[in-house]
Scaffold this motif. Structure first.
Motif, PDB file in Angstrom:
ATOM      1  N   THR A   1      28.212  15.122  34.063  1.00  0.00           N
ATOM      2  CA  THR A   1      29.313  15.985  34.492  1.00  0.00           C
ATOM      3  C   THR A   1      30.302  16.198  33.356  1.00  0.00           C
ATOM      4  N   VAL A   2      30.574  15.140  32.602  1.00  0.00           N
ATOM      5  CA  VAL A   2      31.568  15.267  31.544  1.00  0.00           C
ATOM      6  C   VAL A   2      30.887  15.400  30.188  1.00  0.00           C
ATOM      7  N   GLN A   3      29.729  16.082  30.160  1.00  0.00           N
ATOM      8  CA  GLN A   3      29.023  16.274  28.903  1.00  0.00           C
ATOM      9  C   GLN A   3      29.514  17.558  28.262  1.00  0.00           C
ATOM     10  N   CYS A   4      30.062  17.481  27.059  1.00  0.00           N
ATOM     11  CA  CYS A   4      30.626  18.707  26.481  1.00  0.00           C
ATOM     12  C   CYS A   4      29.547  19.746  26.242  1.00  0.00           C
ATOM     13  N   ALA A   5      28.308  19.323  25.965  1.00  0.00           N
ATOM     14  CA  ALA A   5      27.275  20.300  25.652  1.00  0.00           C
ATOM     15  C   ALA A   5      27.015  21.210  26.850  1.00  0.00           C
ATOM     16  N   ILE A   6      27.057  20.653  28.057  1.00  0.00           N
ATOM     17  CA  ILE A   6      26.750  21.453  29.241  1.00  0.00           C
ATOM     18  C   ILE A   6      27.860  22.476  29.490  1.00  0.00           C
ATOM     19  N   LEU A   7      29.106  21.995  29.449  1.00  0.00           N
ATOM     20  CA  LEU A   7      30.227  22.920  29.617  1.00  0.00           C
ATOM     21  C   LEU A   7      30.243  23.917  28.462  1.00  0.00           C
ATOM     22  N   GLY A   8      29.964  23.418  27.259  1.00  0.00           N
ATOM     23  CA  GLY A   8      29.950  24.292  26.089  1.00  0.00           C
ATOM     24  C   GLY A   8      28.936  25.409  26.241  1.00  0.00           C
ATOM     25  N   GLY A   9      27.760  25.090  26.792  1.00  0.00           N
ATOM     26  CA  GLY A   9      26.741  26.112  27.019  1.00  0.00           C
ATOM     27  C   GLY A   9      27.278  27.239  27.877  1.00  0.00           C
ATOM     28  N   SER A  10      27.970  26.885  28.965  1.00  0.00           N
ATOM     29  CA  SER A  10      28.508  27.918  29.847  1.00  0.00           C
ATOM     30  C   SER A  10      29.594  28.727  29.153  1.00  0.00           C
ATOM     31  N   LEU A  11      30.421  28.039  28.342  1.00  0.00           N
ATOM     32  CA  LEU A  11      31.506  28.763  27.672  1.00  0.00           C
ATOM     33  C   LEU A  11      30.956  29.707  26.606  1.00  0.00           C
ATOM     34  N   PHE A  12      29.894  29.255  25.890  1.00  0.00           N
ATOM     35  CA  PHE A  12      29.274  30.124  24.889  1.00  0.00           C
ATOM     36  C   PHE A  12      28.664  31.351  25.559  1.00  0.00           C
ATOM     37  N   MET A  13      28.093  31.135  26.769  1.00  0.00           N
ATOM     38  CA  MET A  13      27.457  32.226  27.497  1.00  0.00           C
ATOM     39  C   MET A  13      28.493  33.332  27.763  1.00  0.00           C
ATOM     40  N   VAL A  14      29.728  32.945  28.115  1.00  0.00           N
ATOM     41  CA  VAL A  14      30.772  33.953  28.331  1.00  0.00           C
ATOM     42  C   VAL A  14      31.193  34.563  27.009  1.00  0.00           C
ATOM     43  N   ASP A  15      31.381  33.674  26.008  1.00  0.00           N
ATOM     44  CA  ASP A  15      31.876  34.093  24.700  1.00  0.00           C
ATOM     45  C   ASP A  15      30.965  35.136  24.063  1.00  0.00           C
ATOM     46  N   ARG A  16      29.633  34.944  24.203  1.00  0.00           N
ATOM     47  CA  ARG A  16      28.687  35.830  23.534  1.00  0.00           C
ATOM     48  C   ARG A  16      28.131  36.888  24.474  1.00  0.00           C
ATOM     49  N   SER A  17      28.694  37.013  25.680  1.00  0.00           N
ATOM     50  CA  SER A  17      28.300  37.966  26.724  1.00  0.00           C
ATOM     51  C   SER A  17      26.787  38.163  26.838  1.00  0.00           C
ATOM     52  N   TYR A  18      26.085  37.085  27.230  1.00  0.00           N
ATOM     53  CA  TYR A  18      24.657  37.162  27.518  1.00  0.00           C
ATOM     54  C   TYR A  18      24.424  37.829  28.867  1.00  0.00           C
TER      55      TYR A  18
END
Lengths: 204, 221
Positions: free
Chosen positions: A121-138
């Protein structure tokens, strides 16, 4: 199709989560002492990221993105500042759900890596994946591929580090370097190796 | 708790002896990602210290009212709300640095340091000691970030805070920037070296070997 394949390879190797983006290092270092636990972590990461990134894409596009509420007549409503809290909620719920499903149907797998599932739950990679998905508009397909690819990249890296550290536990290291110190330097060397993938991507 | 809490000890303990990054392995992700230059490292340190102190204080205030089973979710929501506030503030007043930090500000939410301290300390202590402990840990984290950020900027670009300190060879000076310092591996090497240095100085922090060497094993028998 080639675009998706390139995205998959890119997410797994060029933009490797722990080695080039420094995401999820806490669990990366803590659970890489043995290859078996590292393997469990890699599988769990791939599963959780493959589910949460597309799920968060649906939530972001359907509820939070600017203009998502245009169909009820509020086109200028922009809830994207809520995305962080929504994503964390989705990830926490997914991890909990995954744990319950595994416990019910695959008790052996659950016993193998059940202890550190809640940690994800508190894994930065998992949250980071979702944030990158928004950032790069996939789009939806891309976010599935990106989630699976980065999860797999994490798994590969953590299993490799686990294997090296097992061998190193027999080595006679200086006292101050034992454990965490050498793990950092190993990670640095691996990161140097993965940096060559970036050159491959450039020369394509 | 002792009748008179020793605030000074709580504050200084995490600086080196119990440093969150080098000893407790907490919050490493952001520590390495944002340290290519001093300004980003400093902004990150300040943001993290603020979030850490405020969340420790808030959670400590309501510690008797949180049911044990849902405490993680409550803590994460409190931390996430604080991070949203900091993120919006940075975007409004420091747009350039906010862009350089990209998603790493949002990732303070899942920074193990914040959750680790609230879980390990703030949950069992009164607001004031909790805030002091959080502030001390924030300072310990900042110390590491500033050391690494400073080294990487000095040797990677020959500058500190964007001011040219070492004259560049391309501009008639003598210093050729080390490109490697700006890449990911150097951050790992520097932090590994730092851990080594601290643990050689304070030998009690060194980890015990997993396997004794044959000579030691024979001596033990």
């Amino acid at each position: 199709m080639t675009g998706l394949w390139a995205l998959f390879l890119g997410a797994a190797f060029v933009d490797n989560m722990p080695l080039t983006l420094f995401l999820g290092l806490c669990t990366f270092l803590a659970l890489s002492k043995r290859p078996e636990s590292a393997m469990g972590l890699g599988v769990a990461m791939t599963g959780v990221m493959g589910v949460t990134v597309p799920l968060n894409w649906l939530i972001y596009q359907g509820l939070l993105a600017p203009g998502a509420w245009a169909w009820i007549g509020m086109p200028e409503l922009d809830l994207s500042y809520l995305s962080l809290i929504a994503f964390i909620g989705v990830i926490a719920a997914t991890v909990q759900l995954l744990e319950m499903v595994l416990d019910r149907f695959f008790p052996t797998i659950h016993a193998a890596f059940g202890a550190f599932l809640p940690l994800l739950t508190v894994q930065c990679a998992i949250l980071g994946g979702s944030l990158f998905m928004v950032d790069r508009s996939y789009d939806l397909a891309e976010s599935v591929v990106f989630g699976l690819g980065s999860g797999l990249g994490f798994g590969v890296a953590v299993v490799m580090l686990g294997a090296i550290r097992t061998r190193l536990s027999y080595a006679d290291l200086p006292a101050g370097l034992r454990g965490l110190g050498i793990a950092f330097i190993l990670t640095g060397l691996m990161s140097l190796g993965f940096a060559s993938f970036a050159q491959m991507a450039l020369s394509q | 708790m002792a009748p008179r809490t020793d605030f000074w000890a709580i504050l200084t303990e995490p600086l080196i002896r119990q440093n969150p990054v080098t000893l407790q392995i907490l919050g490493i992700c952001s520590a390495l990602a944002v340290t290519t230059s001093l300004p980003t490292a400093l902004t990150m340190s300040v943001s993290l210290t603020v979030v850490l102190t405020l969340s420790a204080m808030l959670i400590s205030l309501i510690r008797r009212h949180i049911p044990d089973s849902i405490r993680l979710i409550v803590q994460i929501v409190i931390i996430a709300s604080l991070v949203v506030v900091i993120d919006q503030f940075l975007q409004a007043y420091f747009a350039e640095i906010s862009r350089a930090l990209s998603i790493y500000v949002s990732l303070i939410t899942t920074n193990c340091l914040v959750l680790g301290r609230t879980e390990a300390y703030a949950r069992h202590h009164a607001p004031l000691p909790a805030a002091v402990d959080a502030f001390g840990n924030g300072l310990g984290y900042s110390l590491i970030l500033i050391i690494i950020g400073g080294t990487r900027e000095l040797f990677g670009q020959g500058s500190l805070f964007g001011e040219q300190v070492l004259p560049l060879a391309s501009e008639g000076g003598w210093f050729t920037p080390l490109g490697l310092m700006l890449l990911a591996p150097s951050a790992f090497f520097l932090l590994g070296g730092l851990v080594w240095a601290i643990r050689s100085w304070r030998i009690e922090q060194a980890e015990a070997p997993e396997h004794a060497s044959p000579a030691q094993a024979r001596a033990a028998e």
